[in-house]
Design an enzyme around this catalytic site. Structure first.
Site, short mmCIF file in Angstrom:
data_model
loop_
_atom_site.label_atom_id
_atom_site.label_comp_id
_atom_site.label_asym_id
_atom_site.label_seq_id
_atom_site.Cartn_x
_atom_site.Cartn_y
_atom_site.Cartn_z
N ASP A 1 17.94 23.55 20.43
CA ASP A 1 18.75 24.70 20.04
C ASP A 1 17.96 25.96 20.42
O ASP A 1 16.80 25.89 20.84
CB ASP A 1 19.10 24.66 18.54
C1 BGC Z 1 23.32 27.72 17.65
C2 BGC Z 1 23.93 26.66 18.56
C3 BGC Z 1 24.43 27.29 19.82
C4 BGC Z 1 23.28 28.02 20.48
C5 BGC Z 1 23.64 28.63 21.81
C6 BGC Z 1 22.34 28.61 18.38
O1 BGC Z 1 21.99 29.71 17.61
O2 BGC Z 1 22.69 27.10 16.55
O3 BGC Z 1 24.95 25.99 17.87
O4 BGC Z 1 24.98 26.31 20.65
O5 BGC Z 1 22.84 29.04 19.62
O6 BGC Z 1 24.42 29.73 21.69
#
Ligand code: BGC
Length: 759
Positions: free
Chosen positions: A286
């Site tokens: 993530d």
């Molecule tokens: C979130 C994810 C997301 C990623 C990319 C993160 O802050 O937890 O769910 O896919 O950002 O935008």
């Protein structure tokens, strides 16, 4: 030519033998191509393939890394997220095509509930209990996203969530494991289709692996602690279902698992995911979660963080830039091996290969196709149908709904005339200005016989502290908090002129989603004051809620005659709500997350374990609160219709079940009201005695049926021993002989039971 039966058999055997052969050949070709490519790559180029950076087009995390274009040109960045449109992705892809090895870029994005045609937020869409529709919205999202330059969506999110304080419950399908499994399968199929090389397929990404939905106190990014049993029984199955459905990628979660952050957890990413579950795709972190392992306190610096992540089994680093800066020295120091890097590169390149990007790096850069596909009339129609079916009727006293298309309707509330809120959080490339507000939807529908009056009535909230925090990420629409008294007075005057008042209240979309936890999950206090003032006029009130989580609605339930839960329904929200308000669609949605009476009851979910002192209201020393009942306000699976359904007794084909002889369970259901309508008939099972404690009931099946007014039918389910399996005391997945109860009914509370025995 007429073929003899033997001829047909021969032909069939040739097909069955040659098909796997062809697949094997294809796989061998792919391996050869990729291995030869990897041999030609420098270490820097390899590391570049493991580096995923955000473009500056749209940023979803805390910070940017400028200079991503330079990295692309130097072959040091293999994938980009937050960049879309055929023009822009072509421009970036052209840079990649000028690099030494011309390895195409992969473009990812958070296409969570639609790309430009926005569907209901996942927690709302889950209320349809319709897997074909859930698959369809993912298919449409994939068609639009791929036409808009994208290859990869960061969806589905399958985190089981039982704490509505967590803002991200909006992104998943709620509290139930079995239901989560069904949705995970449908979504992966919808996004990926049957062939990733098809132009309209995108890679799906199951997230957040794992257990993110169980963060303590519902506070985002908080810690998780859980027994292995609960993990395997309740939280892991939806991720596993996505893997079994062939999901191409997995995203790690921000939280720790048994003391080790998911992003550095070898047991999770290698032993379980790759070895036990056989996952073949690639694992991405993530947003900056490799760096965050320093804050977790399991590594002292970026160098060690990179080593921990790669050794655990992370293939791609999202936005931390740690693989890019550390892997080379880690190889020199022998803290990681070139073979490990090659394996990770292989996983990433294989996804690009499967998509057909080596053959045509511009396969998603067709502007004419984008114009034709995106927000097409058929897609908008699907969005409206899915939105209608996501609406849940929570209360309807004296059949106040549906409204008649006559008289004067006052529409009041901060969510009444908002377009942006309707598409909700994580609405990707969705454009709020294209969404239908409730006011517009009612006007579109009402016709000349209805006078529609509108007043804002209140701001989203008068809590300026909350506003400040939410606005920091610009996800709560700006508002002026002055003139509240005037807004309220105007609304009361307006209500007095109306025959019925529709109150559009709830949360702004920015009060839900990521980084939007709330410790108090009621309708904001100033909106409650407005509701009370309008209620005091004595006019009939219909409460239309927009929100991203279960809310606490005790006062509303006791005092407002009709309540519709509409979540954030997407581009067609206003039209869909108007369809339901005026009875052109009879609501059929059922909630997939329990609505508590107050926050003190949280976590509250229907499939809880038994205790040694189950509730006995007459005995103080049993499991209960002094100040609130154990029961939720609205139980899992609950939702009303404009018609009524009655259920007969549950009938079994026999009292005994065995591995060889499954059990048929049937129940007569009649439409006893005045409208045609759909009903979700739900089946739950309780294992009365187990080698470990078992939930009081667990969903194991459902059927959505349509019954015309006055019609009845018999709904039949088949229970096999597979439905009775669980992790026994030795953590083996098996069934145990003994007594069970099967319940069938309209929701988890009112389902009626009967007993059977497994020999
Ligand atoms: C979130 C994810 C997301 C990623 C990319 C993160 O802050 O937890 O769910 O896919 O950002 O935008």
């Amino acid at each position: 030519m007429k073929r003899s039966p033997i001829g047909w058999i021969l032909l069939a055997s040739i097909i069955t033998i040659t098909c796997p052969l062809k697949a094997q050949q294809k796989e061998a070709q792919k391996k050869q191509f990729l291995n030869q490519l990897i041999q030609r790559m420098t270490l820097e180029e390899k590391i570049g393939q493991l580096n995923l950076l955000t473009s500056d087009m749209d940023v979803t995390g805390p910070f940017m890394k400028p200079g991503y274009k330079k990295d692309i040109e130097a072959g040091l960045c293999g994938s980009i997220f937050n960049a879309y449109t055929p023009q822009y992705t072509r421009q970036l892809q052209e840079m990649a095509m000028k690099t030494r090895l011309k390895i195409p870029l992969l473009f990812g994005y958070d296409v969570i509930h639609g790309h430009k045609t926005i569907f209901p937020i996942p927690l709302g869409e889950a209320c349809t209990w319709d897997m074909a529709l859930l698959e369809k919205s993912a298919r449409i999202a994939a068609q639009e996203a791929s036409a808009d330059g994208l290859h990869w969506t960061y969806s589905p999110m399958v985190d089981i969530a039982r704490d509505p304080r967590w803002g991200r419950v909006a992104e998943g399908v709620g509290e139930d494991t079995w239901y989560g499994v069904q949705v995970a399968k449908a979504k992966v199929k919808g996004y990926q289709g049957t062939d990733l090389s098809a132009k309209d397929a995108v890679l799906a990404c199951v997230k957040h692996f794992a257990l993110y939905g169980a963060i303590e106190a519902g506070r985002d990014y908080n810690t998780v602690d859980m027994s292995r049993r609960r993990m395997f029984q309740d939280y892991l199955p939806p991720y596993k279902a996505a893997i079994d459905a062939g999901v191409a990628t997995v995203m790690t979660s921000f939280n720790e698992i048994d003391g080790i952050p998911a992003t550095g957890n070898k047991w999770l990413l290698t032993d379980l995911l790759r070895k036990q579950w056989g996952f073949k795709g690639f694992v991405v972190t993530d947003y900056t979660s490799i760096t965050e392992m320093i804050n977790h306190g399991v590594v002292k610096d970026e160098h060690d963080a990179g080593a921990l992540a790669l050794n655990a089994g992370v293939d791609m680093d999202m936005q931390a830039g740690i693989y890019a800066s550390q892997l080379k020295t880690l190889v020199q120091e022998k803290k990681v091996t070139v073979q490990q890097i090659n394996d990770a590169v292989y996983h990433v390149l294989a996804a690009k290969y499967d998509l057909g990007l080596f053959k045509d790096p511009y396969r998603n850069c067709d502007t004419a196709l984008a114009r034709q596909v995106i927000m097409s009339p058929a897609h908008l129609q699907a969005a409206r149908e899915i939105a209608q079916r996501s609406i849940v009727l929570l209360k309807n006293e004296a059949q106040l709904l549906p409204l008649k298309k006559q008289g004067t309707i006052a529409l009041i509330g901060p969510l009444a005339n908002s377009q942006r809120d309707m598409i909700g959080n994580w609405s990707a490339a969705g454009d709020g200005s294209k969404a239908v507000s409730l006011l517009q939807g009612i006007k579109n529908k009402a016709g000349n016989n209805v006078r529609v009056l509108y007043a804002q009535g209140a701001h989203y909230t008068s809590d300026t502290g909350l506003l400040k925090k939410a606005l920091q990420k610009a996800r709560l629409d700006a508002q002026d908090t002055a003139n509240s008294a005037q807004l309220l007075a105007e609304a009361v005057t307006l209500a007095q002129q109306a025959d019925v008042v529709v109150m559009a209240l709830g949360e702004s979309q920015g009060m839900t989603g990521e980084a939007a936890s709330r410790s108090n999950i009621s309708i904001p206090e100033n909106q409650q004051q407005l509701l009370k003032a309008i209620r005091a006029t004595g006019k009939p009130v219909v409460l239309v809620l927009s929100n991203g989580r279960p809310l606490t609605l005790e006062w509303e339930d006791a005092n407002v005659p009709a309540i519709l839960e509409t979540w954030f329904l997407g581009t067609e929200a206003g039209n869909a709500i108007a369809d339901v308000l005026f009875g052109d669609y009879n609501p059929s949605g059922k909630i997939t997350m329990t609505f508590p009476r107050n926050t003190g009851q949280i976590p509250i979910y229907y499939a809880h374990r038994t205790t040694g002192r189950p509730l006995n209201p007459d005995n103080k020393y049993t499991s209960k609160y002094l100040d609130v009942s154990n029961e939720p306000l609205y139980p899992f699976g609950y939702g009303l219709s404009y018609t009524t359904f009655s259920y007969g007794a549950v009938q079994l084909s026999k009292q005994q079940i065995s591995a060889a002889a499954p059990l048929q369970v049937s129940v007569a259901v009649s439409n006893t009201g005045n409208y045609d309508g759909e009903e979700v008939v739900q089946l739950y099972i309780r294992d009365k005695v187990g080698s470990v404690t078992r939930p009081v009931k667990e969903l194991k099946g459902f059927k959505k049926i349509m019954l015309k007014k006055g019609e009845n039918t018999t709904v039949t389910f088949t229970i096999t021993v597979d439905d009775l399996k669980f992790y026994d005391k030795d953590m083996n997945w098996k069934y145990e002989p003994g007594d069970f109860t099967v319940f069938v009914g309209p929701n988890s509370r009112d389902a009626k039971g009967t007993d059977f025995t497994l020999n």
